[in-house]
Design a protein around this motif. Structure first.
Motif, PDB file in Angstrom:
ATOM      1  N   MET A 132       4.402  -1.934   0.300  1.00 48.85           N
ATOM      2  CA  MET A 132       4.306  -3.264   0.579  1.00 48.85           C
ATOM      3  C   MET A 132       3.361  -4.205  -0.274  1.00 48.85           C
ATOM      4  N   THR A 163       3.546  -7.535  -2.337  1.00 47.15           N
ATOM      5  CA  THR A 163       3.522  -8.947  -1.761  1.00 47.15           C
ATOM      6  C   THR A 163       2.360  -8.816  -0.746  1.00 47.15           C
ATOM      7  N   SER A 164       1.904  -7.852  -0.498  1.00 44.50           N
ATOM      8  CA  SER A 164       0.840  -7.456   0.945  1.00 44.50           C
ATOM      9  C   SER A 164      -0.473  -6.822   0.508  1.00 44.50           C
ATOM     10  N   THR A 165      -0.711  -5.835   1.346  1.00 44.92           N
ATOM     11  CA  THR A 165      -1.808  -5.225   1.301  1.00 44.92           C
ATOM     12  C   THR A 165      -2.042  -4.402  -0.133  1.00 44.92           C
ATOM     13  N   ARG A 166      -3.032  -4.503  -0.932  1.00 38.04           N
ATOM     14  CA  ARG A 166      -3.389  -4.129  -2.246  1.00 38.04           C
ATOM     15  C   ARG A 166      -4.498  -2.645  -1.827  1.00 38.04           C
ATOM     16  N   TYR A 177      -1.937  -0.529  -6.118  1.00 38.94           N
ATOM     17  CA  TYR A 177      -2.463  -0.454  -4.911  1.00 38.94           C
ATOM     18  C   TYR A 177      -3.653   0.679  -4.896  1.00 38.94           C
ATOM     19  N   LYS A 233     -12.555  -7.455  -0.197  1.00 38.35           N
ATOM     20  CA  LYS A 233     -12.042  -8.771  -0.126  1.00 38.35           C
ATOM     21  C   LYS A 233     -12.920  -9.735  -0.743  1.00 38.35           C
ATOM     22  N   LYS A 279      -5.966  -8.097  -0.905  1.00 37.18           N
ATOM     23  CA  LYS A 279      -5.819  -8.298   0.588  1.00 37.18           C
ATOM     24  C   LYS A 279      -5.994  -6.625   1.079  1.00 37.18           C
ATOM     25  N   HIS A 296      -6.621  -3.755   4.316  1.00 34.89           N
ATOM     26  CA  HIS A 296      -6.385  -3.417   5.631  1.00 34.89           C
ATOM     27  C   HIS A 296      -7.366  -2.078   5.977  1.00 34.89           C
TER      28      HIS A 296
END
Length: 417
Positions: free
Chosen positions: A174, A177-180, A237, A280, A286, A288
């Motif tokens: 992901m 486009t999402s969590t790095r 990531y 962040k 981004k 998590h």
């Protein structure tokens, strides 16, 4: 062998295999026709004279304990102080032991529990009461001195390594486009053994976890943030594993939650959330994060076979050395070789274990401070090897055993300490 009763108690945070130790204790004692009482909720049960009669357990229930997580008889966090400061409590314990003809006391726990067992043995000797005290090793933190590893750690280490590998695959899928950045918080107040176990999730330079934060190394926030950003730019990531016990240069816990637990330890929690916020805010990625907390120590569905074998071995050895009159000792794991992995159980004096703490050796931590070495891999890998799955029921859930054990009648006045 003298007549009498054996008292078994569990202490502190439970593990995925502490009941396996209890199962081995009960089986070994029954084979020698020794009656066993269990203290409900650990040392509190002994103080309250809240004792359970394990003779009501069936052979199938005892066997089933070996694949059941939690603490079958209950545990507690209660640190007894010195024989002088907590004299009344120690004398109360001795009074309960006398009342129920307890001649062997097995205390299944960590450093503090080893200290309590040692002090109880000293008080019994002072009063001339024939009592043999044996500490039984247990902790997911793997920080007990003398023993090569500690029952409970191998299964928690396996859960950690597997979880980090699985989460890393999710993040990699992901990241575009999402969590790095993903941050996983591992237990470990002063010793980074569980955080190190996460390093088994990958072997290559760019494999997750990319950064591991150990309590044995000072946390440098600026350096950490720079490394996170560099990994994201290089790999796409970044997966971070942070021990709950990381400290800044001034000795402050990054995750100091304020307050103390009943052992007198600083309560920790939230290092992953804190680091996520800093990543962040400072880098704009981004993020998590996950706080597995109790999941690390209760995941019996993913237990290590090595860990299970060792948990049962120390339980059997504890009974044998207790009945042989080996007082103020603990059965410990001795490693004979890494490859092939061989080990055996030896007996060590509690005086060498009580209140001592085994941290990660320097040569287990990479020179840059953010990963494990080949030596650490050789040490850790055998401990997570083998699968010891519990039986599963038709409902798709593990078939865990939760026996209803009857208490024995009290013989002393109620304790109000």
């Amino acid at each position: 062998m003298p007549a009498g009763t054996l008292l078994y108690a569990q202490s502190g945070g439970v593990t995925a295999v502490i009941n396996a130790t209890a199962s081995a204790v009960l089986q070994a004692a029954r084979a020698r026709r020794v009656p066993v009482l269990a203290a409900r909720n650990g040392i509190l049960g002994a103080l309250r004279e809240d004792l359970l009669d394990t003779s009501s357990l069936t052979a199938a229930e005892i066997k089933g304990l070996a694949h059941t997580p939690g603490g079958a008889f209950g545990s507690c966090r209660l640190k007894l102080k010195s024989l002088t400061e907590d004299r009344a409590k120690y004398e109360r314990l001795l009074a309960v032991f006398r009342a129920h003809d307890v001649r062997w006391f097995l205390y299944n726990g960590g450093n503090d529990s080893a200290d309590t067992a040692l002090k109880v043995s000293q008080l019994a000797a002072e009063f001339g009461y024939p009592l043999t005290c044996v500490g039984v090793p247990k902790t997911i933190d793997n920080d007990l001195a003398v023993t090569d590893c500690c029952p409970g750690f191998g299964s928690a280490a396996k859960y950690t390594a597997v979880s980090v590998r699985e989460c890393a695959l999710d993040v990699a899928a992901m990241a575009e486009t999402s969590t790095r950045v993903f941050i996983y918080e591992a237990m470990g107040r002063h010793a980074g053994w569980l955080a190190a176990a996460a390093g088994l999730a990958g072997a290559g330079k760019d494999d997750a976890p990319h950064l591991i934060l150990f309590p044995e190394r000072v946390f440098d926030e600026a350096d950490f943030l720079a490394r996170v950003d560099a990994v994201v730019k290089r790999v796409g990531y970044c997966v971070v594993v942070a021990s709950e016990g990381i400290r800044t240069a001034d000795g402050r816990f990054v995750a100091d939650a304020g307050g103390k637990d009943s052992f007198g330890h600083t309560q920790l929690g939230g290092v992953a959330a804190y680091l996520a916020g800093r990543v962040k805010d400072a880098l704009g990625h981004k993020v998590h994060w996950a706080l597995p907390d109790y999941l690390q120590r209760s995941a019996r569905h993913l237990a290590s076979q090595t860990d299970l074998d060792q948990a049962m071995a120390v339980g059997r050895a504890a009974v044998e050395c207790a009945l042989a009159g080996q007082n103020a000792v603990m059965p410990v794991i001795v490693r004979d070789s890494d490859t092939p992995y061989h080990w055996h159980v030896d007996i060590a004096p509690l005086s060498r274990i009580a209140n001592r703490e085994k941290t990660m050796p320097k040569h287990f931590i990479r020179k840059d401070g953010y990963g494990i070495t080949a030596a650490a891999r050789r040490y850790l890998t055998p401990l997570i090897t083998g699968e010891a799955f519990p039986p599963f029921g038709r409902n798709g859930l593990p078939d865990y055993v939760m026996p209803d054990i009857r208490p024995v009648p009290r013989r002393l006045p109620a304790w109000h300490g």
